[in-house]
Design an enzyme around this catalytic site. Structure first.
Site, PDB file in Angstrom:
ATOM      1  N   LYS A  36      33.435  40.053  34.458  1.00 13.15           N
ATOM      2  CA  LYS A  36      32.934  39.347  33.270  1.00 13.15           C
ATOM      3  C   LYS A  36      31.706  38.497  33.574  1.00 13.15           C
ATOM      4  O   LYS A  36      30.832  38.351  32.715  1.00 13.15           O
ATOM      5  CB  LYS A  36      34.030  38.509  32.620  1.00 13.15           C
ATOM      6  CG  LYS A  36      34.554  37.363  33.438  1.00 13.15           C
ATOM      7  CD  LYS A  36      35.663  36.647  32.691  1.00 13.15           C
ATOM      8  CE  LYS A  36      36.268  35.551  33.525  1.00 13.15           C
ATOM      9  NZ  LYS A  36      35.332  34.520  33.943  1.00 13.15           N
ATOM     10  N   THR A  37      31.626  37.932  34.796  1.00 10.87           N
ATOM     11  CA  THR A  37      30.424  37.166  35.139  1.00 10.87           C
ATOM     12  C   THR A  37      29.206  38.086  35.151  1.00 10.87           C
ATOM     13  O   THR A  37      28.122  37.714  34.687  1.00 10.87           O
ATOM     14  CB  THR A  37      30.590  36.490  36.517  1.00 10.87           C
ATOM     15  OG1 THR A  37      31.754  35.662  36.497  1.00 10.87           O
ATOM     16  CG2 THR A  37      29.376  35.636  36.845  1.00 10.87           C
ATOM     17  N   ASP A 220      32.146  31.404  28.483  1.00  9.56           N
ATOM     18  CA  ASP A 220      33.027  32.033  29.456  1.00  9.56           C
ATOM     19  C   ASP A 220      34.379  31.305  29.459  1.00  9.56           C
ATOM     20  O   ASP A 220      34.463  30.133  29.078  1.00  9.56           O
ATOM     21  CB  ASP A 220      32.377  31.954  30.842  1.00  9.56           C
ATOM     22  CG  ASP A 220      33.093  32.793  31.882  1.00  9.56           C
ATOM     23  OD1 ASP A 220      33.894  33.665  31.495  1.00  9.56           O
ATOM     24  OD2 ASP A 220      32.852  32.576  33.083  1.00  9.56           O
ATOM     25  N   GLU A 221      35.417  31.995  29.890  1.00 10.57           N
ATOM     26  CA  GLU A 221      36.766  31.400  30.005  1.00 10.57           C
ATOM     27  C   GLU A 221      37.199  30.748  28.683  1.00 10.57           C
ATOM     28  O   GLU A 221      37.715  29.629  28.652  1.00 10.57           O
ATOM     29  CB  GLU A 221      36.807  30.358  31.141  1.00 10.57           C
ATOM     30  CG  GLU A 221      36.331  30.874  32.489  1.00 10.57           C
ATOM     31  CD  GLU A 221      37.329  31.796  33.176  1.00 10.57           C
ATOM     32  OE1 GLU A 221      38.335  32.169  32.532  1.00 10.57           O
ATOM     33  OE2 GLU A 221      37.111  32.139  34.345  1.00 10.57           O
ATOM     34  N   GLN A 251      45.256  34.396  31.478  1.00  9.56           N
ATOM     35  CA  GLN A 251      44.825  33.451  32.502  1.00  9.56           C
ATOM     36  C   GLN A 251      44.628  32.046  31.938  1.00  9.56           C
ATOM     37  O   GLN A 251      43.915  31.227  32.518  1.00  9.56           O
ATOM     38  CB  GLN A 251      43.535  33.945  33.162  1.00  9.56           C
ATOM     39  CG  GLN A 251      43.706  35.268  33.901  1.00  9.56           C
ATOM     40  CD  GLN A 251      42.456  35.704  34.629  1.00  9.56           C
ATOM     41  OE1 GLN A 251      42.058  35.117  35.638  1.00  9.56           O
ATOM     42  NE2 GLN A 251      41.813  36.736  34.111  1.00  9.56           N
ATOM     43  N   ARG A 598      44.206  36.875  42.616  1.00  9.96           N
ATOM     44  CA  ARG A 598      43.140  36.424  43.512  1.00  9.96           C
ATOM     45  C   ARG A 598      43.082  37.310  44.756  1.00  9.96           C
ATOM     46  O   ARG A 598      42.087  37.294  45.483  1.00  9.96           O
ATOM     47  CB  ARG A 598      43.364  34.984  43.987  1.00  9.96           C
ATOM     48  CG  ARG A 598      43.472  33.884  42.925  1.00  9.96           C
ATOM     49  CD  ARG A 598      42.351  33.892  41.948  1.00  9.96           C
ATOM     50  NE  ARG A 598      42.710  34.649  40.765  1.00  9.96           N
ATOM     51  CZ  ARG A 598      41.862  35.046  39.843  1.00  9.96           C
ATOM     52  NH1 ARG A 598      40.575  34.799  39.990  1.00  9.96           N
ATOM     53  NH2 ARG A 598      42.257  35.730  38.785  1.00  9.96           N
TER      54      ARG A 598
END
Length: 721
Positions: A36-37, A220-221, A251, A598
Site C-alpha cells: 500500500k505504501t 494511509d492507515e 489491522q 510482520r
C-alpha cells in the site's frame, strides 16, 4: 521524473487500478504486505504526471517513519518536490501555527508530551485540592483524551454531568487542566487534532481555502482514525471529494486511544459512489505464515472479507513451544535467537514481540546472560531522561514565554539557589496579574513578595534566557550547544560520575545536527515539534545490527525475516481486560494478526505453564487464540512436560481417558465442575503428577482450558462417577 510507463510497470493490475483512479472517493482495502505504501507513492507520482501541481497533493499517515519512507520513495522516482507528506498531528501543528490567529492561539504554542501532560495534571489535582491517590493523573488523562477524541469540550462534559457527583468532579478536573494548558500557551496531542477539527468546522472560508490548496487528499492507515481525524480528512476534501484512503479493518488495533474501526467499515456509506479496490496479494510472508494469519482473523466479525495469497516460496511451519515458566521461556527465546544466528539469520533480522512492556525485563535478563545484543523499541525513554528534558525545556521556554512547566523545570537546573518558595511566588504573581511567566521574570523587581537576594538570582536567570534567545538565529545544533554551555549544564556534567548523562546530551545535539542537515529551513519550533510528535516506531533503528524487542503495538508497520511472539496465554494474549467484551476480544485477535503478519519467513510462538504475577507464580491457561491457528508445529520444552510430548493441541492426553476411576486429584472424566472465572465445565482429560496435577476442562462458555489444580482450584458440582 520517471515516466508513467516506468511507474506502473512494477504494479499488479489491482495496484494499477488504485494508482490511476483520478477523481472522486476511493477505498483501497490493503492486506498486510500488499504494497500500500508503494500504491500511495506511485499515485502521488501519477497525479503529478497528469498535471496536478505537487503542492495540491496531501498525503497523511500515522507515523513519522511512514511519512519519511513515502518522501524517500518519491525522491527515488524523481518526483518534483512540494507535496505535503505528513502525519495527522504534524499537519495539525503546521496549520494551527499558520492560522494561529483564526484558532485563537499564539503561533509559538508548545506541544506537551506525555510527561508534560502528567505534570500539568498533577498541578491541576493540587490546585483543586484533590486526593492524588484517588484521582490518578494517568487515568484522568486517558479519560480526557477520550473526551477530546469524541469532540467533547470541557463545557459540554460539565453540562452532561450536572447532578452526578463523581462526573462533576471529573468535569472540574477537565476544565482546570484545560485552563492550565491555556495559561501555559500549550496544546497536548489531542488538542492539536480537536483545534484543527473545530477550525475546519467553524471557519467555512478557511476550509474552502484549504480544499483549494489540497485538491487530492490521501490517507494511509484509515482504520486507525479517530473522530477528530475522520472530521479533518472529511473537512479537507469536502468540496472536491477527492479522498483516497487505504487501510485494513483487520489491522485496527488502537481503539484504546480513540481509533474507530467504523470509519473504514462505513466508508462506502459515507461515500456511496466510492470505488473499492482490494489488495490481497502479499509480497512479504511465506504461505505458511499467511495461512495462519488468515485462519485466525476469519474468526472476527467486524471486518471486510478478503483472502490473502502470495507467490512467495514455501517456508518452515510456524512453531509453538510451551515452557514451564517465564524464565525458561526467556532462555528458550535466547536459544531460538542463537539457532537463527547459526542458521544464517542476522541479529537485526530477528524480533521478539510481547503484549505488555513489563514482560521485557525477564527477556532482557536472558539476552544479557547469553551476550546477545538487542534494542528495545519502546520509543521515547531517551527524551524523558532528566538531562534531555532539561535541555529541551530551555529551548521550549526560549520559544514560549508562557510555558510555566518548562520554566519550573529549568529555573533552578543547574542549581542557582532559586527555591520552591521563590518559584511559587513568581507563578502566583503571574496568575494574579495575568502575565506570562517570562514577562514576570523580566520585571522581577515588581514582585514585592521576593527579597533582594531572590530577585537578584531571578534577574540573572532572566538575562540568561535573553542571551540565549539572541543566539536563536544559529542552527538548531548551535542553539543547543549554546544552551549546554551558557546554562551551566555542561560544567555540571563534566565529571566521570555524569559521563552517561553527558553522552546523552551529545546524542541530542547529534539529532539536531541531523535535523539541520535534512531540513531546508531549520527552525527551533519545528525541531521541538518533531521531537514532541515522535512515536514508538520512530525509535526503531533498522541499521543497529541487533535483535529487536517490542510490544505488538510497536511492531505495526515493521517487518522481520524471523519473529517470535511470547506469552500466548489467556490474560496476556488476549489481554485480561478483553474477557467480557466481544469488540475488545476482536481487537486482541487483530493485534495478534498484526504480529503474525510482520514475519517474512520464520515465525514462532511461546507460552509458559506458570508466570509470576505480583510476586506469586500462578498457573496459566494457553491462549484461546491457539485453538484458532491451524498448521502449528508444537514443541514441549522438557522442563514443562517432564519429557512427554504430543503432536497437536487437540490431541493432548494426560491420562488414559477410558479409565474413569477416581484419581488422587479428586476428579474423574466427565465430572461436572465449577471454576471461579470460567464457570461450569466437564473434565475431559487429566494428569496426576503430585503438586503439578492438571486437568483439561471443557467449559460451557469459554471452551477447553488446561487447569493446574494447585493454582486454580476446581470445585466439584457433583460426585465423581
Amino acid at each position: 521524473m520517471t515516466t508513467t510507463h516506468d511507474n506502473l510497470a512494477s504494479l499488479t493490475p489491482f495496484q494499477t487500478e488504485a494508482v490511476t483512479h483520478k477523481d472522486g472517493p476511493m477505498l483501497v482495502l490493503a492486506g498486510p504486505g500488499s504494497g500500500k505504501t508503494r500504491v500511495i507513492t506511485h499515485r502521488v507520482a501519477w497525479l503529478i504526471e497528469q498535471g496536478v501541481a505537487p503542492w495540491n497533493i496531501l498525503a497523511i499517515t500515522f507515523t513519522n517513519k511512514a511519512a519519511q519512507e513515502m518522501r524517500d520513495r518519491l525522491a527515488g522516482v524523481q518526483v518534483p518536490r512540494g507535496s505535503m507528506i505528513s502525519t495527522f498531528h504534524a499537519l495539525a501543528a503546521r496549520l494551527l501555527r499558520e492560522f494561529a490567529d483564526k484558532a485563537g492561539l499564539s503561533s509559538s504554542f508548545t506541544i506537551y508530551d506525555t510527561a508534560d501532560q502528567k505534570a500539568a495534571m498533577r498541578q491541576t489535582i493540587k490546585n483543586l485540592e484533590l486526593d492524588s491517590q484517588r484521582y490518578q493523573p494517568v487515568k484522568l488523562l486517558a479519560r480526557i483524551s477520550k473526551f477530546k477524541n469524541d469532540l467533547v469540550t470541557p463545557e459540554q462534559y460539565a453540562q452532561e454531568q450536572e447532578g452526578d457527583f463523581a462526573g462533576s468532579i471529573v468535569a472540574r478536573i477537565y476544565k482546570a487542566y484545560h485552563a492550565i494548558l491555556t495559561t501555559n500557551g500549550a496544546l497536548d496531542f489531542d488538542d492539536l487534532l480537536i483545534r484543527l477539527s473545530y477550525l475546519l468546522r467553524d471557519d467555512t472560508e478557511l476550509r474552502q481555502s484549504l480544499n483549494q490548496r489540497y485538491q487530492y487528499v490521501l490517507v494511509d492507515e484509515y482504520q486507525d482514525t479517530n473522530s477528530c481525524q475522520y472530521q479533518i480528512a472529511r473537512g479537507l476534501s469536502l468540496d472536491h471529494r477527492n479522498l483516497f484512503v487505504t487501510g485494513d479493518p483487520d489491522q485496527s488495533i488502537y481503539a484504546w486511544r480513540g481509533a474507530d474501526i467504523k470509519n473504514i467499515l462505513a466508508f462506502e456509506e459515507d461515500y456511496p459512489d466510492a470505488k473499492v479496490v482490494r489488495l490481497e496479494e502479499n509480497f512479504r510472508s511465506t504461505p505458511e505464515v499467511l495461512q495462519l494469519a488468515d485462519e485466525l482473523i476469519s474468526h472476527n466479525t467486524q471486518r471486510k472479507a478478503k483472502k490473502l495469497f502470495t507467490s512467495n516460496a514455501s517456508g518452515p511451519p510456524p512453531q509453538l513451544t510451551e515452557y514451564n515458566d517465564e524464565y525458561t521461556e526467556a532462555g528458550g527465546m535466547a536459544d531460538w535467537i542463537m539457532a537463527g544466528k547459526i542458521g544464517g539469520i542476522d541479529y537485526r533480522d530477528m524480533a521478539v514481540f510481547y503484549r505488555v512492556n513489563a514482560m521485557s525485563r525477564v527477556l532482557e535478563q536472558a539476552l544479557r546472560e547469553h551476550k546477545i545484543p538487542y534494542q528495545i523499541v519502546r520509543g521515547l525513554e531517551f527524551f524523558q531522561r532528566k538531562e534531555i528534558k532539561d535541555m529541551l525545556s530551555y529551548l521550549r521556554f526560549m520559544v514560549n514565554a508562557d510555558d510555566q512547566i518548562s520554566f519550573a523545570r529549568i529555573v533552578n537546573a543547574p542549581l542557582r539557589g532559586i527555591g520552591d518558595t521563590t518559584i511559587k511566588r513568581l507563578l502566583d504573581y503571574a496568575k494574579e496579574y495575568e502575565m506570562s511567566i517570562g514577562a514576570v521574570i523580566q520585571n522581577v523587581d515588581a514582585v514585592h513578595t521576593l527579597n533582594a537576594g531572590a530577585m537578584a538570582k531571578v534577574r540573572k536567570f532572566s538575562q540568561l534566557i535573553d542571551d540565549l534567545r539572541s543566539l536563536n538565529s544559529l542552527s538548531v545544533e548551535g542553539t543547543l550547544r549554546s544552551v549546554y554551555d551558557l546554562s551551566g549544564m555542561q560544567a555540571m556534567l563534566d565529571n566521570p560520575l555524569n559521563e552517561d548523562q553527558a553522552a546523552n546530551v551529545e546524542e541530542l545535539i547529534n539529532s539536531a545536527t541531523q535535523y539541520d542537515n535534512e531540513t531546508e529551513e531549520p527552525s527551533l519550533d519545528e525541531y521541538l515539534q518533531q521531537i514532541a510528535l515522535m512515536s514508538d516506531t520512530d525509535a526503531y533503528d533498522e541499521h543497529s545490527g541487533v535483535v529487536s524487542l517490542m510490544s505488538l503495538h510497536a511492531a505495526k508497520g515493521l517487518e522481520f525475516p524471523a519473529v517470535l511472539i511470547v506469552g500466548l496465554e489467556d490474560g496476556l494474549i488476549p489481554h485480561a481486560r478483553s474477557t467480557n467484551s466481544d469488540s475488545e476480544l476482536e481487537e486482541e485477535r487483530r493485534l495478534l494478526f498484526v504480529g503474525i503478519t510482520r514475519a517474512k519467513q520464520k515465525l514462532a510462538f511461546s507460552c509458559a505453564g506458570h508466570r509470576t504475577v505480583y510476586g506469586e507464580s500462578l498457573a496459566t491457561i494457553r491462549s484461546q487464540f491457539l485453538r484458532e491457528l491451524g498448521g502449528l508445529d508444537i514443541n514441549y520444552n522438557e522442563s514443562a512436560t517432564n519429557g512427554e510430548t504430543t503432536d497437536a493441541w487437540e490431541e493432548e492426553v494426560y491420562y488414559d481417558s477410558t479409565d474413569s476411576q477416581i484419581e488422587p486429584t479428586g476428579f474423574s472424566k466427565d465430572q461436572l465442575v465449577r471454576h471461579i472465572k470460567f464457570g461450569l465445565g466437564r473434565v475431559k482429560q487429566f494428569q496426576t503428577d503430585g503438586e503439578n496435577s492438571k486437568a483439561v476442562v471443557e467449559f460451557q462458555t469459554s471452551g477447553k482450558k488446561t487447569i493446574y489444580l494447585k493454582y486454580a482450584a476446581l470445585e466439584p458440582v457433583d460426585l465423581p462417577s
